[in-house]
Design an enzyme around this catalytic site. Structure first.
Site, short mmCIF file in Angstrom:
data_model
loop_
_atom_site.label_atom_id
_atom_site.label_comp_id
_atom_site.label_asym_id
_atom_site.label_seq_id
_atom_site.Cartn_x
_atom_site.Cartn_y
_atom_site.Cartn_z
CB SER A 1 108.82 36.95 23.00
OG SER A 1 107.91 37.92 22.55
CG ASP B 1 111.00 39.83 21.32
OD1 ASP B 1 111.34 38.90 22.07
OD2 ASP B 1 110.02 39.77 20.57
#
Length: 386
Positions: free
Chosen positions: A77, A215
């Site tokens: 991320s 993600d």
């Protein structure tokens, strides 16, 4: 939890069978891991700025960069974004961003990245500005051009499988040689926050290979340290330059894991009686924070236990603030006031003790790590000169 334990056992098995022709030189495999956490990436960015400054001072080299010292840099991320920033080359084949430039990057671009799209349906943010900035900063650079081994994770929602972008995987999976901006957006595309990312690369046969990614935390949890170690051990099997991991000898591995902060507010706020009446919507509002905090804690627990059991506890450092409060707990509060608070969190963290049992401050521990990194780099340079 069982999956993570099995993964750790697998890593140990790999380590136990790894051969070493380079260990006698006193080499160390150096690994940097950076958690996910949205705008809270300002916290590890503050730590990285301190560490890089120490390395520059020790080596009397203002151009020293983190990628010069770490064999493997992994991130998920926002941690994946930081990984790309400090490992992607510029026109001079040096990292395009110094560590001291990362916090200003968040201040300059964070408010527009986290600017609500205004749409009733769909994710909270449209991701257009984030992609624009990544394309401008990272250009056409691909994975194989990274200045050190990188480990950036994502999750393919079409195949329902994690996708791990590393240089060492390219020989067997050339389709993973994607553009760094595609990878950086994908690892940051948190569900409900940003749209998933679709892009295409080519296989060894020239066929198109498509990715439908979200993600990386969906695949590897927010703390990618275990994943980064697994890549380092695989490198040790293939490349003599990384072969100093041998027979569970964690004294030959140096792991720095940087968190983006967790909150201690959960146990103060929620009770079983209260949660018993929650609907699915209530749970959706809090479950991700709970899961991230718990998984991050367990990863740290597994690693610290392993390093300590193998008489190498000083070779692992987890830098984490465990008592975030108020707006600093949010992943997407990019107001100037909150970003200033996050900088303060990082700076204050340097002065805190590593643990209740270890009075050494994070600042002192990072200086110790910097000395090891500096000495190890000089050792390799001396070896290369012969």
């Amino acid at each position: 939890m069982a999956t993570t334990k099995s993964f750790l056992i697998l890593i140990f098995m790999i380590l136990a069978t790894t051969s070493s022709t380079f260990a006698q030189l006193g080499e160390m495999v150096t690994v940097l891991s950076i958690d996910g956490g949205g705008i809270r990436g300002i916290i590890p960015a503050t730590i990285l700025e301190f560490l890089e400054g120490q390395l520059q001072e020790m080596d009397n080299n203002a151009d020293a960069r983190l990628a010069d010292y770490f064999d493997v840099i992994g991130g998920t991320s926002t941690g994946g974004l930081l990984t790309a920033m400090i490992s992607t080359p510029n026109e001079n084949n040096r990292p395009f961003a110094a560590a001291k430039e990362i916090v200003p990057f968040y201040f300059e671009h964070g408010p527009q990245i986290f600017n609500p799209s205004g749409q009733i349906l769909g994710p909270k943010y449209d991701g257009k500005y984030l992609m624009q900035v990544l394309q401008e900063k990272l250009g056409e650079t691909r994975v194989h051009q990274a200045l050190t081994e990188v480990v950036i994770s994502s999750f393919d929602i079409k195949t329902n499988k994690p996708v791990i972008f590393t240089k060492s995987n390219l020989a067997n999976s050339p389709e993973l040689d994607a553009k760094m901006y595609d990878i950086s957006y994908s690892t940051a595309a948190a569900p409900t926050y940003f749209p998933p990312h679709y892009f295409v690369t080519n296989t060894s046969n020239g066929d198109e290979y498509e990715f439908n990614l979200v993600d990386g935390a969906v695949a590897t949890v927010a703390d990618p340290a275990l994943l980064s170690i697994s890549v380092a051990t695989r490198l040790a099997q293939k490349d003599p330059a990384f072969a100093s991991i041998r027979s569970l000898n964690y004294k030959k591995m140096l792991l720095l894991s940087l968190g983006t902060g967790t909150t201690s507010e959960f146990d103060k706020t929620y009770t079983a009686k209260e949660a018993a009446t929650w609907t699915a919507v209530h749970w959706m509002l809090v479950i991700q924070k709970m899961t991230d905090a718990a998984s991050s804690y367990m990863t740290d627990y597994y690693l610290s236990t392993a390093f300590q059991a193998l008489d190498s506890k000083n070779n692992y450092l987890r830098v984490q603030e465990n008592a975030l409060t108020g707006t600093t707990t949010e992943m997407d509060d990019a107001s100037e006031a909150n970003m200033e608070l996050l900088v303060q969190v990082g700076e204050n963290l340097l002065k805190k003790p590593v643990s209740e049992d270890n009075p050494e401050t994070y600042e002192e521990a990072l200086k110790r790590f910097a000395k090891l990194l500096s000495d190890r780099k000089k050792l390799r340079a001396n070896k290369a000169s012969y």
